[in-house]
Structure formats: C-alpha cells, structure tokens
Write a protein that holds these residues in place. Structure first.
Motif, PDB file in Angstrom:
ATOM      1  N   ALA A  35      -4.183   1.268   2.543  1.00 55.41           N
ATOM      2  CA  ALA A  35      -3.336   1.416   3.754  1.00 55.41           C
ATOM      3  C   ALA A  35      -4.216   1.595   5.091  1.00 55.41           C
ATOM      4  O   ALA A  35      -3.954   0.936   6.112  1.00 55.41           O
ATOM      5  CB  ALA A  35      -2.068   2.566   3.692  1.00 55.41           C
ATOM      6  N   ALA A  36      -5.130   2.665   4.967  1.00 57.99           N
ATOM      7  CA  ALA A  36      -6.034   2.735   5.937  1.00 57.99           C
ATOM      8  C   ALA A  36      -6.911   1.816   6.330  1.00 57.99           C
ATOM      9  O   ALA A  36      -7.384   1.654   7.393  1.00 57.99           O
ATOM     10  CB  ALA A  36      -6.779   4.144   5.640  1.00 57.99           C
ATOM     11  N   ALA A  83       1.188   1.739   9.167  1.00 61.51           N
ATOM     12  CA  ALA A  83       1.067   1.779   7.824  1.00 61.51           C
ATOM     13  C   ALA A  83      -0.411   2.271   7.815  1.00 61.51           C
ATOM     14  O   ALA A  83      -0.798   2.895   7.228  1.00 61.51           O
ATOM     15  CB  ALA A  83       1.324   0.727   7.132  1.00 61.51           C
ATOM     16  N   ARG A  84      -1.181   1.678   8.745  1.00 64.12           N
ATOM     17  CA  ARG A  84      -2.576   1.842   8.572  1.00 64.12           C
ATOM     18  C   ARG A  84      -3.026   3.550   9.169  1.00 64.12           C
ATOM     19  O   ARG A  84      -3.720   4.238   8.539  1.00 64.12           O
ATOM     20  CB  ARG A  84      -3.443   0.957   9.513  1.00 64.12           C
ATOM     21  CG  ARG A  84      -5.110   1.201   9.612  1.00 64.12           C
ATOM     22  CD  ARG A  84      -5.597  -0.018  10.043  1.00 64.12           C
ATOM     23  NE  ARG A  84      -5.175   0.062  11.592  1.00 64.12           N
ATOM     24  CZ  ARG A  84      -5.253  -1.290  12.526  1.00 64.12           C
ATOM     25  NH1 ARG A  84      -5.732  -2.075  12.089  1.00 64.12           N
ATOM     26  NH2 ARG A  84      -4.958  -0.984  13.615  1.00 64.12           N
ATOM     27  N   GLY A  85      -1.985   3.824  10.297  1.00 66.19           N
ATOM     28  CA  GLY A  85      -2.329   5.287  10.721  1.00 66.19           C
ATOM     29  C   GLY A  85      -1.893   6.303   9.783  1.00 66.19           C
ATOM     30  O   GLY A  85      -2.699   7.521   9.567  1.00 66.19           O
ATOM     31  N   LEU A  86      -0.777   5.956   9.138  1.00 62.53           N
ATOM     32  CA  LEU A  86      -0.287   7.051   8.101  1.00 62.53           C
ATOM     33  C   LEU A  86      -1.324   7.097   6.923  1.00 62.53           C
ATOM     34  O   LEU A  86      -1.519   8.234   6.354  1.00 62.53           O
ATOM     35  CB  LEU A  86       0.998   6.454   7.629  1.00 62.53           C
ATOM     36  CG  LEU A  86       1.800   7.308   6.498  1.00 62.53           C
ATOM     37  CD1 LEU A  86       1.951   8.716   6.973  1.00 62.53           C
ATOM     38  CD2 LEU A  86       2.882   6.678   6.016  1.00 62.53           C
ATOM     39  N   GLY A  87      -1.880   5.964   6.383  1.00 60.74           N
ATOM     40  CA  GLY A  87      -2.741   5.652   5.559  1.00 60.74           C
ATOM     41  C   GLY A  87      -4.008   6.522   5.964  1.00 60.74           C
ATOM     42  O   GLY A  87      -4.493   7.625   5.091  1.00 60.74           O
ATOM     43  N   ALA A  88      -4.493   6.584   6.873  1.00 57.95           N
ATOM     44  CA  ALA A  88      -5.748   7.193   7.414  1.00 57.95           C
ATOM     45  C   ALA A  88      -5.459   8.876   7.508  1.00 57.95           C
ATOM     46  O   ALA A  88      -6.213   9.524   7.165  1.00 57.95           O
ATOM     47  CB  ALA A  88      -5.882   6.871   8.963  1.00 57.95           C
ATOM     48  N   ALA A  89      -4.192   9.192   8.198  1.00 58.56           N
ATOM     49  CA  ALA A  89      -3.781  10.596   8.076  1.00 58.56           C
ATOM     50  C   ALA A  89      -3.902  11.187   6.782  1.00 58.56           C
ATOM     51  O   ALA A  89      -4.199  12.383   6.614  1.00 58.56           O
ATOM     52  CB  ALA A  89      -2.743  10.737   9.079  1.00 58.56           C
ATOM     53  N   ARG A  90      -3.100  10.323   5.911  1.00 60.18           N
ATOM     54  CA  ARG A  90      -2.980  10.885   4.375  1.00 60.18           C
ATOM     55  C   ARG A  90      -4.301  10.727   3.618  1.00 60.18           C
ATOM     56  O   ARG A  90      -4.332  11.638   2.700  1.00 60.18           O
ATOM     57  CB  ARG A  90      -1.851  10.250   3.773  1.00 60.18           C
ATOM     58  CG  ARG A  90      -0.576  10.482   4.242  1.00 60.18           C
ATOM     59  CD  ARG A  90       0.715  10.111   3.617  1.00 60.18           C
ATOM     60  NE  ARG A  90       0.851  11.015   2.510  1.00 60.18           N
ATOM     61  CZ  ARG A  90       2.189  11.137   1.888  1.00 60.18           C
ATOM     62  NH1 ARG A  90       3.164  10.302   2.204  1.00 60.18           N
ATOM     63  NH2 ARG A  90       2.025  11.916   1.071  1.00 60.18           N
ATOM     64  N   SER A  91      -5.251  10.231   4.095  1.00 61.75           N
ATOM     65  CA  SER A  91      -6.652  10.147   3.619  1.00 61.75           C
ATOM     66  C   SER A  91      -7.589  11.098   3.993  1.00 61.75           C
ATOM     67  O   SER A  91      -8.833  11.065   3.505  1.00 61.75           O
ATOM     68  CB  SER A  91      -7.177   8.792   3.613  1.00 61.75           C
ATOM     69  OG  SER A  91      -6.290   7.685   2.865  1.00 61.75           O
ATOM     70  N   GLY A  92      -7.188  11.823   5.044  1.00 58.75           N
ATOM     71  CA  GLY A  92      -7.977  12.763   5.816  1.00 58.75           C
ATOM     72  C   GLY A  92      -8.857  12.300   6.845  1.00 58.75           C
ATOM     73  O   GLY A  92      -9.440  12.999   7.580  1.00 58.75           O
ATOM     74  N   ASP A  93      -8.657  10.956   7.230  1.00 58.55           N
ATOM     75  CA  ASP A  93      -9.525  10.348   8.295  1.00 58.55           C
ATOM     76  C   ASP A  93      -8.622  10.462   9.760  1.00 58.55           C
ATOM     77  O   ASP A  93      -7.921   9.488  10.290  1.00 58.55           O
ATOM     78  CB  ASP A  93      -9.734   8.754   8.176  1.00 58.55           C
ATOM     79  CG  ASP A  93     -10.740   8.394   9.116  1.00 58.55           C
ATOM     80  OD1 ASP A  93     -11.035   8.780  10.226  1.00 58.55           O
ATOM     81  OD2 ASP A  93     -11.419   6.937   8.825  1.00 58.55           O
ATOM     82  N   VAL A  94      -8.586  11.723  10.317  1.00 58.18           N
ATOM     83  CA  VAL A  94      -7.647  11.821  11.397  1.00 58.18           C
ATOM     84  C   VAL A  94      -8.032  11.245  12.724  1.00 58.18           C
ATOM     85  O   VAL A  94      -7.296  10.855  13.354  1.00 58.18           O
ATOM     86  CB  VAL A  94      -7.717  13.544  11.676  1.00 58.18           C
ATOM     87  CG1 VAL A  94      -7.143  13.768  12.931  1.00 58.18           C
ATOM     88  CG2 VAL A  94      -7.244  14.275  10.531  1.00 58.18           C
ATOM     89  N   ALA A  95      -9.479  10.802  12.892  1.00 61.59           N
ATOM     90  CA  ALA A  95      -9.934  10.112  14.167  1.00 61.59           C
ATOM     91  C   ALA A  95      -9.322   8.792  13.929  1.00 61.59           C
ATOM     92  O   ALA A  95      -8.914   8.302  15.035  1.00 61.59           O
ATOM     93  CB  ALA A  95     -11.467   9.930  13.759  1.00 61.59           C
ATOM     94  N   ALA A  96      -9.275   8.152  12.804  1.00 64.44           N
ATOM     95  CA  ALA A  96      -8.844   6.656  12.643  1.00 64.44           C
ATOM     96  C   ALA A  96      -7.359   6.765  12.918  1.00 64.44           C
ATOM     97  O   ALA A  96      -6.796   5.900  13.523  1.00 64.44           O
ATOM     98  CB  ALA A  96      -9.069   6.183  11.205  1.00 64.44           C
ATOM     99  N   ALA A  97      -6.712   7.987  12.416  1.00 61.58           N
ATOM    100  CA  ALA A  97      -5.304   7.895  12.727  1.00 61.58           C
ATOM    101  C   ALA A  97      -4.768   8.000  14.082  1.00 61.58           C
ATOM    102  O   ALA A  97      -4.013   7.578  14.693  1.00 61.58           O
ATOM    103  CB  ALA A  97      -4.551   9.128  11.960  1.00 61.58           C
ATOM    104  N   ALA A 143       0.776  -1.176  -0.064  1.00 62.11           N
ATOM    105  CA  ALA A 143       0.131  -0.027   0.098  1.00 62.11           C
ATOM    106  C   ALA A 143       0.612   1.194   0.030  1.00 62.11           C
ATOM    107  O   ALA A 143       0.719   1.999  -0.753  1.00 62.11           O
ATOM    108  CB  ALA A 143      -1.058  -0.195   1.214  1.00 62.11           C
ATOM    109  N   LEU A 144       1.951   1.292   1.024  1.00 64.71           N
ATOM    110  CA  LEU A 144       2.545   2.640   1.026  1.00 64.71           C
ATOM    111  C   LEU A 144       3.580   2.985  -0.126  1.00 64.71           C
ATOM    112  O   LEU A 144       3.629   4.314  -0.686  1.00 64.71           O
ATOM    113  CB  LEU A 144       3.266   2.554   2.336  1.00 64.71           C
ATOM    114  CG  LEU A 144       2.665   2.610   3.588  1.00 64.71           C
ATOM    115  CD1 LEU A 144       3.853   2.432   4.781  1.00 64.71           C
ATOM    116  CD2 LEU A 144       1.729   3.531   3.941  1.00 64.71           C
ATOM    117  N   GLU A 145       4.363   1.693  -0.734  1.00 61.91           N
ATOM    118  CA  GLU A 145       5.167   2.105  -1.905  1.00 61.91           C
ATOM    119  C   GLU A 145       4.261   2.572  -2.928  1.00 61.91           C
ATOM    120  O   GLU A 145       4.987   3.288  -3.921  1.00 61.91           O
ATOM    121  CB  GLU A 145       5.733   0.867  -2.040  1.00 61.91           C
ATOM    122  CG  GLU A 145       6.644   0.493  -1.183  1.00 61.91           C
ATOM    123  CD  GLU A 145       8.132   1.314  -1.024  1.00 61.91           C
ATOM    124  OE1 GLU A 145       8.098   2.059  -1.841  1.00 61.91           O
ATOM    125  OE2 GLU A 145       8.897   1.017  -0.176  1.00 61.91           O
TER     126      GLU A 145
END
Length: 547
Positions: free
Chosen positions: A352-353, A377-391, A343-345
């Motif tokens: 990733a989220a 990886a999941r937290g980074l994906g969430a933050a970069r997807s705009g889902d700050v709560a999940a991050a 996901a990240l690469e």
C-alpha cells in the motif's frame, strides 16, 4: 497492449461459463443474440416510426447505456426531425450518470447544446414541453451557478409535471430519479429515498418489465439501512435487461450492501464480459465506464472471499491499461480503488505504501476525489509500515486535494477526504505512541463517515473507518471495546472478511472463546471457495481445532 489483450481474453474465457441463470431468465441462453432491454412506452407527439425508436431509446436511457441511447435518439430524428424530445434525450444521455453529475464539471457542458436545441425545436404537446423546460432549469446558467440549486429546481419541475399529468407514469419514474439525485447523503431519515420508493414500488407491480423502475429502486435502497428492501429488485433487474452491461452490474449495489459476495461477483463478471464485448478490438486497452466499474466491484467481492488470485488477475489487467477510451470520474475511481483495495484488504501495508497512480497520463487533476482514494491508501500503508515521514507527505497531499474539492463546491468528496486525513493522522499518532490522540482521531473519522454514506460509484469504502477504530483498540490492548466496534462496523458493512476477523481476534483476546469460535467459523464460511490460504484463515482453523 498485446499482453493486456491476451490477459483479458484468457480471463474472459476462464469465466465466460460462470454467469448464473438468474441473470438472464430461464428461457434466455447466455449466447442469445436477441436484444433484451425491457419494455418502455413513453408517448411522444412524433411520427409512428419515431415513436417506436423513441421507446427503444428510453429503454436504453433508463439503463444508463449512454452512447447507444444517444444513437437511438439520433435515429428518432432521422424518422422525425421535428421531434424535440429526441434532443431532450440526447441532452440527458450526454451528461452521463445522473449520480455523478455533482462531481462532474463536464456534465452540464456536454448536455447544454442538445438541451438548447430541444428548446428551439420544441414539441407539439404541452406535456413534452414541460419535460424540456424542466431539463432547461437543470442547465440554466450552468457556467456560473452551483449544481445543487439547479438540481433542486429540476426536481421541483418534474414534481410539477407529475401533478399536471397524473396519468403520466414516465414522469413519475423520472421524478423518482430526480428525488434520488437530490437526496442528501447526510439525511439519515432518507426522506427523498422513501418518497421515491413510494412512487416506484407500485409502478414495479404495474410494469414488472420496465428497466427504469427496477433500476431506480436499486439506487433508492442503496444504503446500509435500506438494502434488504432492495433485494427483490436487485434479483429482477438483470433479467429485465440482460443485453445491457449496466443492468447486469446494478444488482451488486444491493448484494455488496448485504454481503452476498458470490452473487455480486457473478453479476459483475457478466457485466464486465458484456462491456468487453461492446468494445472493438482496437479499444481493448479500455477505460469504458461499464467495464472498469464492474472490475472494481469484482475485485472487492473476490477479496471478501479470499479469492486473491482472481482479484490479482483483474488488478494486473487494470494496471496494463495505458490509455483509456473515455476519461471520466468512474474510470478514474476504479483505477485508484482497485490497487488500493488489493493492498488494504490483504493487510499488505508495504505494498500500500508504494502505490502509484496509473495510467500515468490520465488527467488526474480533473478527478481529485479519485486520486484521494489512492493517496489515502498509500498514507495508511506508510503509517502502518512505520514510515511516518511518508505518511505525513500523503496527509499534505490529501489536504491539497480536499482544498481543490472545496473550491469546486464538491462538499461530499471534500468531507470524505477529511475523513481520510483524520484516519491517516490517527495511525501516524499511533506509530508515534500517542495512543489517546489516535483513538480520538479514529472515533471522529468513524462518526463523520457514518454521518454520510458511500457514493454509488463504489461497492464500499476501501476500508471502513469503524473497522480501523477496532484495530486501533486491539493494538492498544482494549479488546472488549474493540469487539464492540467491530460488531458495530459489521452491522453497516456486513460479511466483510477483515471485519469478521477483527471481531474474532477481539473476542479471543477478551476471553470470549465462544464468540471467537463463532466468528472464526463465519470467516471460514464466507471464504469456502477461496483460492488463497491467508494467514487469517490458518489462524481461524487452528483456533477451532483447539476447541
């Protein structure tokens, strides 16, 4: 399970003819059945038949082929029940990979019974008793004491063996291994590693077919600053012991450090196939140390070449595994890292989220450092997807995993998890518009990560912190500073696709069109054998055509 087996068989058939000749040597066909383990002569005061089997067992030992080595040491005892060094060998191999001992609470428990038996049986020579005594120090009071002081006591004891028996080259080889085991990941002067190299390099000239010498030299130089020195040994080791899956894999520790992605993939493909061949049909739903370890490295190498379809085949194979034959840190790490890398690469932040730990029934609580890879990886994906709560939820989980690692005295992985916490918090801050805080946190994460080093279990971080710092700088419209960070990241992690792409974008945004063109060309060069046309490559071709 049938689907997983068919997938594995299809993939194996597709790649079985791809292994390069350098892995086996000019005279060895790929279908050769003759066992090739290298040459070891480790004298022991046991019977002649036991001595022959002991040498073979030590060849397996030096290539970390644990179960076959234990079987071979057991055969030594069949020839000579009074051979105490056979129990020593069983104890050592029962503990698994020495580079994971600190992170494996079960290692000492697994080795202690055979080590105690080695002491009870003893040996007919003081030299062999010295080996047995050194191992006893490693396991002394293991239930109540920390690992590092015991490891340091073992290292000093092996140094003593080399001084008492200066002609014993096997003692020197094992002492060099001990120096690597106790090397501090924060020691950037590489004191232990250089001391080990000074022992091993002359021995490689003396014993060019010894598996342990080449193997341990690769580990000795498995650092960004030293990797170039390891290339001769990386190119030699697989040909020394082509029967051993781990020997086929080990060169990629150096290849990954210098960005030789095709060589890395080919070596790990050979290791993967050898490991799969070792498993019985009934255990094809695998968790074997060698197979999963090689799969993680292959996924990493494929993704750097934009061979996303090849990486996806391996991802699907790993995801189809519902039960493992051995639960260990290496298997858990691969299960977490493979989907995280995929996901990240590729910059697929939504994928990733949504990452989840699989297999679901793996005892993940035993491997908090592995779970942390996927949660990060999941937290980074969430933050970069705009889902700050999940991050933020993932940051909380990372904090809990860090606490568990700290309580277990696993300072290395606790430190790595702290870097992950800072990184996800940086991207949460960026999503919230707190740009200065985001940059402060990402700089701190990059500095902390570089003050340490990657663990031998991994071909590289799932994403380098300094590369992420470059991306934050680009997003905050600071392309000149971003280019400097991408270039610094590429010195430590050369030939990374996303690092090169980031440098190209930063150079373009800062008006340095020549540097941008050079980086875009480099991007197309390393992906010349891609099986996917990523958007990054479309952008690279468009820029070059516009020149």
């Amino acid at each position: 399970m049938k689907t997983a087996r068919l997938m594995a068989l299809t993939f194996s058939l597709a790649v079985a003819t791809a292994s390069p000749a350098w892995l086996y040597g000019a005279d060895t066909p790929l279908n050769a059945t003759a066992e090739k383990l290298g040459e070891v002569n480790f004298p022991v005061s046991c019977s002649a038949d036991a001595q022959k089997e002991f040498n073979r067992a030590m060849a397996l030992f030096h290539s970390f082929w644990f179960d076959p080595a234990k079987v071979a040491f057991a055969k030594v005892l069949e020839h000579d029940p009074g051979c105490g060094m056979a129990h020593w060998g069983i104890a050592f191999m029962s503990m698994g990979n020495p580079y994971t001992w600190a992170a494996n609470p079960n290692a000492a428990a697994a080795g202690a019974p055979a080590a105690a038996e080695a002491q009870r049986v003893g040996a007919k020579s003081e030299r062999e008793n010295a080996y047995i005594g050194a191992l006893a120090l490693l396991l002394k009071d293991w239930q109540t004491s920390e690992f590092r002081p015991r490891a340091l006591a073992y290292e000093k004891a092996m140094e003593g063996v080399t001084r008492q028996y200066p002609e014993d080259d096997e003692a020197r080889i094992l002492y060099a291994l001990a120096l690597n085991i106790t090397a501090s990941p924060t020691d950037k002067s590489f004191t232990n590693q250089l001391k080990a190299a000074a022992i091993l390099e002359p021995l490689f000239k003396k014993y060019p077919n010894h598996p342990g010498v080449a193997h341990y030299l690769i580990h000795t130089y498995d650092y960004a600053e030293l990797a170039e020195k390891g290339l001769p040994y990386a190119r030699a080791y697989a040909a020394i012991a082509p029967s051993v899956p781990h020997a086929l894999h080990m060169p990629s520790h150096i290849f990954s450090r210098v960005g030789l992605w095709p060589e890395m993939v080919e070596g790990d493909r050979a290791s993967y196939l050898a490991a799969k061949a070792e498993l019985k049909e009934s255990t094809l739903g695998i968790g074997a140390y060698d197979a999963l370890h090689a799969m993680d490295y292959m996924v990493f190498g494929h993704l750097q070449q934009a061979q996303d379809n090849a990486a996806k085949a391996l991802l699907d194979e790993a995801a189809a595994i519902s039960k493992v034959n051995v639960e260990n840190f290496v298997a858990a790490y691969a299960f977490a890292a493979i989907p995280s890398r995929f996901a990240l690469e590729r910059g697929d932040w939504k994928q990733a989220a949504q990452l989840k730990l699989t297999p679901g029934d793996l005892a993940w609580h035993k491997f908090p450092q592995s779970e942390a890879i996927l949660v990060f990886a999941r937290g980074l994906g969430a933050a970069r997807s705009g889902d700050v709560a999940a991050a933020r939820e993932d940051v909380s989980r990372l904090e809990a995993l860090k606490a568990a690692l700290t309580a277990a005295n696993n300072s290395y992985w606790a430190g790595q998890t702290d870097v992950q916490v800072q990184t996800v918090n940086a991207w949460i801050a960026l999503a919230d518009g707190r740009n200065d805080e985001a940059l402060r946190l990402m700089r701190a994460a990059a500095e902390a990560e570089e003050a340490s080093d990657k663990h031998p279990v991994t071909p590289g971080n799932v994403v380098p912190s300094r590369e992420l710092l470059g991306e934050v700088l680009l997003i905050t419209n600071q392309p000149t500073q971003a280019l400097a960070e991408f270039e610094r990241s590429l010195k430590r992690d050369p030939q990374r696709l996303r690092g090169i792409y980031g440098a190209a974008r930063a150079a373009e945004a800062s008006g340095n069109r020549q540097a941008a063109a050079d980086y875009y060309r480099k991007l197309l060069e390393i992906t010349a054998k891609r099986d996917t046309e990523r958007s990054e490559l479309v952008q690279a071709k468009a820029f070059i055509e516009s020149q």
